[in-house]
Every structure is written in C-alpha cells, then in structure tokens.
Design an enzyme around this catalytic site. Sequence first.
Site, PDB file in Angstrom:
ATOM      1  N   GLU A  96       0.989  -1.161   0.070  1.00  0.00           N
ATOM      2  CA  GLU A  96      -0.031   0.035  -0.005  1.00  0.00           C
ATOM      3  C   GLU A  96       0.970   1.178  -0.069  1.00  0.00           C
ATOM      4  O   GLU A  96       0.574   2.156  -0.612  1.00  0.00           O
ATOM      5  CB  GLU A  96      -0.916  -0.115   1.227  1.00  0.00           C
ATOM      6  CG  GLU A  96      -1.868  -0.946   1.307  1.00  0.00           C
ATOM      7  CD  GLU A  96      -1.312  -2.397   2.274  1.00  0.00           C
ATOM      8  OE1 GLU A  96      -0.010  -2.678   2.066  1.00  0.00           O
ATOM      9  OE2 GLU A  96      -2.124  -3.012   2.777  1.00  0.00           O
ATOM     10  N   CYS A 120      -0.593   0.105   7.585  1.00  0.00           N
ATOM     11  CA  CYS A 120      -1.149   0.584   6.356  1.00  0.00           C
ATOM     12  C   CYS A 120      -2.566   1.280   6.382  1.00  0.00           C
ATOM     13  O   CYS A 120      -2.979   2.167   5.688  1.00  0.00           O
ATOM     14  CB  CYS A 120      -1.166  -0.404   5.444  1.00  0.00           C
ATOM     15  SG  CYS A 120       0.525  -1.011   5.008  1.00  0.00           S
ATOM     16  N   TRP A 158      18.457 -40.428 -12.302  1.00  0.00           N
ATOM     17  CA  TRP A 158      17.289 -39.507 -12.216  1.00  0.00           C
ATOM     18  C   TRP A 158      16.125 -40.340 -12.685  1.00  0.00           C
ATOM     19  O   TRP A 158      16.101 -40.827 -13.659  1.00  0.00           O
ATOM     20  CB  TRP A 158      17.304 -38.110 -13.116  1.00  0.00           C
ATOM     21  CG  TRP A 158      18.532 -37.165 -12.411  1.00  0.00           C
ATOM     22  CD1 TRP A 158      19.660 -36.848 -13.119  1.00  0.00           C
ATOM     23  CD2 TRP A 158      18.541 -36.699 -11.176  1.00  0.00           C
ATOM     24  NE1 TRP A 158      20.488 -36.172 -12.485  1.00  0.00           N
ATOM     25  CE2 TRP A 158      19.688 -35.802 -11.183  1.00  0.00           C
ATOM     26  CE3 TRP A 158      17.399 -36.334 -10.151  1.00  0.00           C
ATOM     27  CZ2 TRP A 158      20.027 -34.854 -10.244  1.00  0.00           C
ATOM     28  CZ3 TRP A 158      18.004 -35.600  -9.384  1.00  0.00           C
ATOM     29  CH2 TRP A 158      19.143 -34.868  -9.145  1.00  0.00           C
TER      30      TRP A 158
END
Length: 362
Positions: free
Chosen positions: A56, A88, A174
């Site tokens: 903000e 804020c 992998w």
Amino acid sequence: MAELTQDQIWMRRAIELARQGQYSTKPNPNVGCVIVKDGIIVGEGFHPKAGQPHAEVFAMRQAGEQARGATAYVTLEPCAHYGRTPPCAKGLVEAGLAKVIVACPDPNPLVAGKGVQILKEAGIEVEVGICEDEAHLLNDGFLKAMATGMPYVRLKIASSLDGRTAMASGESKWITGVEARQDVQHWRAISGAVITGIDTVLADDCQLNVRSLKEVDDISTIVQPKRIILDRQGRLPLTAKILENPETVMVMGPYRQELAELGVIQLEIQPLKELLQQLVQLHQIYDVLVESGATLSTAFLQAGLVDELISYVAPTLLGQTARSMFNAEFSRMAEQLRFKLQDVTRVGDDVRFRLIPSQETL
Ligand SMILES: NC(=O)c1ccc[n+]([C@@H]2O[C@H](COP(=O)([O-])OP(=O)(O)OC[C@H]3O[C@@H](n4cnc5c(N)ncnc54)[C@H](OP(=O)(O)O)[C@@H]3O)[C@@H](O)[C@H]2O)c1
C-alpha cells in the site's frame, strides 16, 4: 466463463504484483496493491521483502495527491499494527482514499478485522472478498499458520509410472527429467523450509537449496528455505554437502556440539505434528516442502499432515524391486488414502499432478 467485473480486473492486477514478491517476502505474506482513480491506475506496489514498506505504501507514494477520493485494491487486509513499518490502514485513511477493496481478510491476530475497522471508522467504504480464492493462493502458508498455528505442507514425490521412487540400492538419479527438476525449484523457493529424512541425505548427498529459477536472474535476491533434516540417531556426517551452508540447516536429532559449532539450529526430537507447530511458533516457517524418501513421506501422509501432494510421474518403469512411493501396508480398500485432483500439467516429458487429500470414497 463469466466475464470479469472491473473490480476483478484491478484485483487481478494487484495479485499479479503481489506475485513479484513470492520468493523474497518470507516470512511476510505476498501483498499487492493498485490505486485507481477515474478508471486509470495512478499507483501500484507490492511488498518486496520483510522490513521494507508494504504494498500500500508503494502504491500511495506513486499515486501522491491522486490517491484522494480514489479506490485501492489490496490483496490482503491492510495491517492495523505497528511492526517494522507503521499501519497501512492508517496510511490509507491519511491519503484520503474513498474506497478500499480487499481480497482476503488477514487472520493474523494482530490484524484480524482491525484493518477493515480502522478504514470504516474513518468513513471509507470497504468491500472484502473480491478474487479471494485466487489471492489466498498467494499466501497458503501464511494464512493457514495465522489461522491454525500449523504450516501448509506440500509433499513432493517423483516416481516412475509404476510408482517407484528409487532403486533397491537407494540409487535414484534421475527418474524425472530436467524440466520437472527445474519445476521443483519453484516449490522450494516459496517454502520457508524443505524437510527431508536422514536416509535421503545419506543416499543422495543432496543440498535441497534453490539454485535456479526461471524468472529470477540473481538467485541471491531470494530468501533460501531452511533445510531441515530429521535425524533421530545423529547419523548426519559432517562432510555432507548440505552442511556447506550450515546457516540455513536445521537438524532434528540428539544434540551435537560439532553441529552447534557450525551454527546449525538443532531441534529436539519430537513427533511430526509438534515439530510443524514449533516451526510456525519459533521460526516463522509457514510453508513446508517435504522432499524425502518413502519412509518419511509415508509418516507425513499417515499422520494426516499433508495439505498438498505434488506428484511428478515419469514415463518409465523401474520394476518391483525398486522402492515404492508409499510404504503403508493396507489390507482393506477402506484404508486407502484418496486425493482430489486439483491440476494436471505436462512438464517436459513428465506429468505433474497437484492433489489435495480427500475424505470422499468412490
Ligand atoms: N523420488 C523422489 O521423489 C525421492 C525424493 C527423496 C528421496 N528419494 C530416495 O529415497 C531414498 C531414501 O528413502 P528412505 O525412505 O530410505 O529415507 P527417508 O524417508 O528420506 O528418511 C527416512 C529416515 O528419516 C528418519 N526419520 C526421522 N523422523 C522420522 C519420522 N517421524 N518418521 C519416519 N522417519 C523419520 C528415520 O531415521 P532415524 O530413525 O534415524 O531418525 C528414517 O529412517 C533414497 O534412495 C533417495 O534417493 C526419492
């Protein structure tokens, strides 16, 4: 699909802005803000990092005098407390906003409705709930932790088509391809911590850190997740690669002086649920990624501690002597763990499923 309202369009822009902080605001939430006057954006901002101004503030700075009488779109209820920055909600009042539209209420007990209350008391029109589901996704962990004291837990498993995660020897590199492994970097990078079991560290000598992200040129700008090793018998060797950056390592195990000297945070041995609670309360870790072998993955699943399963399936078969992804020994269909499919995406040659636990039976 229904057409978006103008409010939804501006809020989506605020969500897009908030996402720019996704790898760097931890433990703070991702927040974006857009200020609109006479149908034109006059100010925009997002929260980039803990200790820096909130979304903000950036938007109001940019809007300047044009904020007077304008509408602010904020993805999370404006804060009402003095932290490292002033509240804020008060800032929005002083800037003279006429209307504030909020996507998600903030369950943080320091805010929880107080931000909205400050705005309303100052005569500002407030609307809550525009694009709430989308905005919630920005902060799954923060919002869950503030509401329940537990982190949001994602469990990642990479498996073959026949549900195997490693060979009997422990070899696992992998199963999935480069793209899937790159995709995992995102989940690590949004997490406050990656949790693994000691046997994965012993088998793979893995580091579990973030090494590259598609949208980030300089990886040093992100907040690296803590790497937490569950090691109840103190088997972690001091030569393990994961200890090359000991300041982001935490170990749950018996106290070891040599780890303390390296600066590793040591956690007492405790059940998984209590461990997760401690991560929230003492370490502000709100998003957890579990990346372990089947032993620890199964323990998390059977304890009902997984919020989301991220399953990468590779087009390969490893056979029945390879290790399974789930070690439970069920004998009745009623015992099965079912999930609800949230998303299926092709990632390179692999498929990524995002699933959430389901109570439904077929
Ligand atoms: N495909 C994939 O996605 C993937 C991902 C990671 C690893 N892997 C592979 O998986 C293999 C290792 O799997 P694993 O099942 O042997 O090991 P693991 O699940 O990584 O680690 C298991 C160990 O964690 C410790 N632990 C601490 N707290 C626990 C708790 N509450 N519940 C259960 N365990 C706890 C136990 O050791 P203590 O009793 O000594 O504490 C246990 O033996 C490796 O081959 C690795 O390559 C595959």
